[in-house]
Enzyme design. Structure first.
Site, PDB file in Angstrom:
ATOM      1  N   ARG A  20      -7.009   6.281  -5.667  1.00 47.26           N
ATOM      2  CA  ARG A  20      -6.720   7.706  -5.817  1.00 47.26           C
ATOM      3  C   ARG A  20      -6.974   8.170  -7.248  1.00 47.26           C
ATOM      4  O   ARG A  20      -7.563   9.230  -7.487  1.00 47.26           O
ATOM      5  CB  ARG A  20      -5.277   7.966  -5.387  1.00 47.26           C
ATOM      6  N   THR A  63      -0.751   5.910   2.771  1.00 51.72           N
ATOM      7  CA  THR A  63      -1.992   5.202   3.089  1.00 51.72           C
ATOM      8  C   THR A  63      -1.748   4.393   4.350  1.00 51.72           C
ATOM      9  O   THR A  63      -0.707   3.762   4.497  1.00 51.72           O
ATOM     10  CB  THR A  63      -2.407   4.265   1.942  1.00 51.72           C
ATOM     11  N   ILE A  85       0.858  -1.176   0.000  1.00 49.28           N
ATOM     12  CA  ILE A  85       0.000   0.000   0.000  1.00 49.28           C
ATOM     13  C   ILE A  85       0.898   1.230   0.000  1.00 49.28           C
ATOM     14  O   ILE A  85       2.055   1.168   0.421  1.00 49.28           O
ATOM     15  CB  ILE A  85      -0.994   0.020   1.184  1.00 49.28           C
ATOM     16  N   ASP A  86       0.370   2.340  -0.483  1.00 48.23           N
ATOM     17  CA  ASP A  86       1.170   3.547  -0.649  1.00 48.23           C
ATOM     18  C   ASP A  86       1.752   4.034   0.678  1.00 48.23           C
ATOM     19  O   ASP A  86       1.190   3.790   1.752  1.00 48.23           O
ATOM     20  CB  ASP A  86       0.327   4.679  -1.240  1.00 48.23           C
ATOM     21  N   LYS A  87       2.831   4.753   0.572  1.00 45.90           N
ATOM     22  CA  LYS A  87       3.513   5.312   1.738  1.00 45.90           C
ATOM     23  C   LYS A  87       2.545   6.047   2.661  1.00 45.90           C
ATOM     24  O   LYS A  87       2.549   5.836   3.870  1.00 45.90           O
ATOM     25  CB  LYS A  87       4.617   6.271   1.268  1.00 45.90           C
TER      26      LYS A  87
END
Length: 355
Positions: free
Chosen positions: A262, A163, A159-161
């Site tokens: 996103r 998030t 998962i994104d940094k």
């Protein structure tokens, strides 16, 4: 275009890096034959040793189920072979990084990742990542684990940094194979909570649009609804709570592309609140006057990242085959942000129709 989030240029869908899929349907006239011998004869460059290792690791399915090497194929059998692509040249240095371990057993770890923690080392973040912390944690449990046998240890998705929320890691080869295959087949249940700008017209909907790298800004991704570029991507969303100028939604992923939620929410006109990559870090809805602007700035300070949390993850347990589902509380900054909006709406007497 400036961005505070430091992300690798090499981001791709992990499961597609790990696997490619071959499907073979057995002809009606096929004589019974051991599956390992059949695959060695059928697949180019296959060896008996490699095929048997793939079968033992669960990367060969017959009619949707794993089999032993001595299974004899029959007419009308459907064989699916997942070819493993090992990542070379990566060096993971164990580091003591705080981890919020939500669940752990002999096969898997469920980690509740805080916003701001990068998942794996890359050019912009060579150390201090979640994977560095996992390597250190596992070394404390088993001193036989060395830096040499920790290449992207157990990582089947990310998962994104910025998030927050749940992600799963595998602790052995069989678990890696099982989980990566489930991600590849899009059978993993992933539910996210997001605060987005605007007031969606429908209570729920589905976004279908390929996602690929932005043709001008290479650190960004973009939606291509005609499917002319990128990879297929599907996001289901549902309204949970309306605050007039922003809306709390749940998003369920059918696919798992980089920045998928996103990009898809921005594509339909509802960028994530405070998403500096996709236009959510400014006032998108609402009259720009001093008190409202100050309120929004306070909200940005309360949740200084895009408002997205991975709340649920569900899959078949690699060892037991049982369907499991994990759930986490919203990250504190998102809880405070949502409460701010509830109080604002209550104080102003705003209804969802005023957006």
């Amino acid at each position: 275009m400036a961005h505070t989030e430091d992300e690798s240029e090499e981001q791709q869908d992990f499961t597609e890096e790990l696997y490619e899929q071959h499907t073979i349907r057995i002809d009606a006239g096929q004589e019974p034959l051991r599956i390992d011998k059949f695959l060695v004869a059928r697949i180019e460059y296959a060896t008996r040793n490699k095929v048997q290792k793939s079968i033992d690791a669960g990367r060969v399915l017959v009619n949707g189920k794993t089999v032993a090497s001595n299974y004899k194929i029959r007419p009308a059998d459907e064989i699916v072979v997942y070819s493993h692509r090992e990542k070379r040249g990566e060096h993971i240095v164990p580091e003591e990084v705080p981890l919020n371990i939500h669940y752990e057993d002999n096969d898997i770890m469920i980690i509740n990742k805080p916003a701001g923690l990068v998942v794996h080392p890359a050019s912009g973040n060579p150390s201090g990542t979640l994977i560095n912390g996992v390597a250190w944690y596992l070394q404390q449990q088993n001193k036989d684990i060395t830096e040499e046998n920790l290449p992207r240890f157990g990582m089947v998705h990310r998962i994104d940094k910025n998030t927050s929320g749940l992600m799963v890691l595998a602790k052995n080869d069989k678990a890696v194979t099982s989980l990566a295959r489930q991600f590849f087949d899009h059978t993993v249940f992933r539910r996210y909570i997001a605060l987005v700008w605007g007031d969606p017209a429908e209570e729920e909907g589905t976004v279908v649009a390929h996602i690929g790298r932005h043709k001008r800004f290479r650190k960004l991704f973009d939606a291509y609804p005609e499917g002319e570029y990128g990879k297929d991507a599907i996001t289901h969303y549902k309204v949970l709570e309306r605050f007039g100028y922003v809306t709390l939604v749940e998003c369920r992923l059918e696919t798992g592309r980089t920045h998928q939620i996103r990009v898809h929410m921005q594509h339909i006109g509802h960028p994530l609140f405070n998403d500096d990559f996709y236009g959510g870090d400014r006032i998108v809805k609402g009259t720009v006057y001093t008190k409202y602007k100050q309120f929004i700035e306070n909200c940005f300070n309360t949740c200084p990242r895009h408002a997205l949390h991975a709340k649920n993850i569900g899959f078949k347990h690699p060892a037991t085959g049982e369907q499991v589902l994990f759930e986490s509380e919203l990250a504190t900054d998102m809880q405070l942000l949502i409460e701010k909006w509830r109080n604002y709406v209550k104080f102003k007497g705003i209804s969802h129709s005023e957006s």
